[in-house]
Motif scaffolding. Structure first.
Motif, short mmCIF file in Angstrom:
data_model
loop_
_atom_site.label_atom_id
_atom_site.label_comp_id
_atom_site.label_asym_id
_atom_site.label_seq_id
_atom_site.Cartn_x
_atom_site.Cartn_y
_atom_site.Cartn_z
N THR A 101 0.85 -1.19 0.00
CA THR A 101 0.00 0.00 0.00
C THR A 101 0.89 1.25 0.00
O THR A 101 2.09 1.17 0.27
N ILE A 133 -2.40 12.80 0.79
CA ILE A 133 -2.71 11.45 0.30
C ILE A 133 -3.14 10.52 1.44
O ILE A 133 -3.13 9.30 1.29
N GLN A 136 -5.66 7.84 0.79
CA GLN A 136 -5.23 6.73 -0.07
C GLN A 136 -4.28 5.78 0.65
O GLN A 136 -3.66 4.93 0.00
N ARG A 139 -4.41 2.06 -0.10
CA ARG A 139 -4.52 1.63 -1.50
C ARG A 139 -3.17 1.17 -2.05
O ARG A 139 -2.12 1.68 -1.64
N GLN A 143 -4.05 1.58 -7.58
CA GLN A 143 -5.39 2.09 -7.28
C GLN A 143 -5.38 3.59 -7.01
O GLN A 143 -6.35 4.14 -6.47
N THR A 144 -4.28 4.25 -7.35
CA THR A 144 -4.20 5.70 -7.13
C THR A 144 -3.76 6.40 -8.41
O THR A 144 -3.27 5.76 -9.34
N SER A 145 -3.91 7.71 -8.43
CA SER A 145 -3.54 8.48 -9.63
C SER A 145 -2.02 8.64 -9.71
O SER A 145 -1.30 8.45 -8.71
N GLN A 148 -0.77 11.09 -7.15
CA GLN A 148 -0.74 10.54 -5.78
C GLN A 148 0.46 9.62 -5.62
O GLN A 148 1.13 9.64 -4.57
N GLN A 149 0.76 8.83 -6.64
CA GLN A 149 1.93 7.94 -6.58
C GLN A 149 3.21 8.77 -6.47
O GLN A 149 4.11 8.43 -5.71
#
Ligand code: ADP
Ligand code: ADP
Length: 233
Positions: A101, A133, A136, A139, A143-145, A148-149
């Motif tokens: 995650t 974030i 998230q 996640r 599963q993230t944009s 966000q990554q």
């Protein structure tokens, strides 16, 4: 005082019979507490330079010193400890661990460095909060944009409060607001005493520099010094 120094650095890539000199007899001093920005055209050798200064890649010729210690002579084990404890590296490509995650990805270097679990967890929470974030946290990266990554990758590089932060195009894949948030965090880290070396094409990122180093064809062609801007206004 220099935190990291490169002396007479050369990097030659060999592909088949071809040789390419990506960095050519380059000298650089990165001063403790500075926010240093490296700019230059694509292919000018910026990533290669950052890799050599951070011990991620070997030098063909030359010497790299971190706080006076010669890191290009370090063993793999010494280099691994150096990279985990003393520097943080924000990669151009995100490379989070896909099966962990976001929370676990950010915590990982803290655990590897042997920090107490509670300390790591609270540091992860505060970094996730700063990067917006937190929602998230459970996640997987997939599963993230992308933004966000990227912000999670930045948090991961900061988890061990490194003396020196390397950032290769940290705002490259971010929208304007997220880019500004990331720059604000790096500026804040720098204000608290961490040194930053950032490669960027982004003019709003370059404006955070105390020192701007311009590189062309593997050589430094210009170095500009700025007074510290006050970004709190
Ligand atoms: P920048 O980060 O400024 O875009 P790089 O450091 O990535 O530049 O690359 C500098 C030059 O070295 C480029 O011409 C690139 O094609 C070449 N280069 C980079 N990595 C390799 C490699 N592994 N093998 C061969 N050539 C490489
Ligand atoms: P960012 O600027 O963070 O890249 P985007 O505009 O790409 O944001 O995404 C907007 C929102 O959509 C994000 O806040 C994110 O929560 C959600 N999102 C985007 N891609 C994914 C995905 N692959 N899985 C789940 N949520 C996603």
């Amino acid at each position: 005082r220099a935190i990291i120094q490169g002396k007479n650095l050369c990097k030659t890539y060999s592909t088949g019979t071809e040789q390419f000199h990506a960095i050519r007899n380059l000298d650089i001093d990165v001063y403790e507490g500075d926010f240093t920005v490296i700019m230059g055209n694509s292919g000018s050798g910026k990533s290669t330079l950052l890799y050599m200064l951070s011990g991620l890649d070997s030098v063909t010729v030359g010497e790299v010193y971190f706080q006076g210690k010669r890191i290009d002579k370090y063993s793999e084990r010494q280099l691994a400890a150096f990279r985990t404890r003393q520097i943080g590296y924000i990669y151009q490509s995100i490379n989070l661990v896909p099966d962990l995650t976001l929370f676990e990805n950010i915590a990982l270097p803290g655990y590897i460095a042997g920090q107490p679990k509670n300390k790591v967890k609270s540091a992860v929470h505060s970094l996730m909060n700063a990067m917006a974030i937190s929602e998230q946290k459970n996640r997987l990266p997939s599963q993230t944009s992308g933004g966000q990554q990227q912000r999670a990758a930045i948090a991961r590089a900061l988890i061990n409060s490194p003396d020196l932060i390397f950032a290769d195009e940290p705002t490259g894949s971010l929208n304007y607001d997220h880019g500004v948030a990331v720059l604000d965090i790096l500026t804040e880290m720098n204000r608290k005493g961490q040194s930053v070396v950032m490669v960027t094409h982004d003019i709003k990122a370059a404006c955070r520099a105390d020192r701007l180093v311009v590189i062309r064809d593997g050589k430094i062609v210009d170095t500009l010094e700025f007074d510290k801007f006050d970004h709190s206004q």
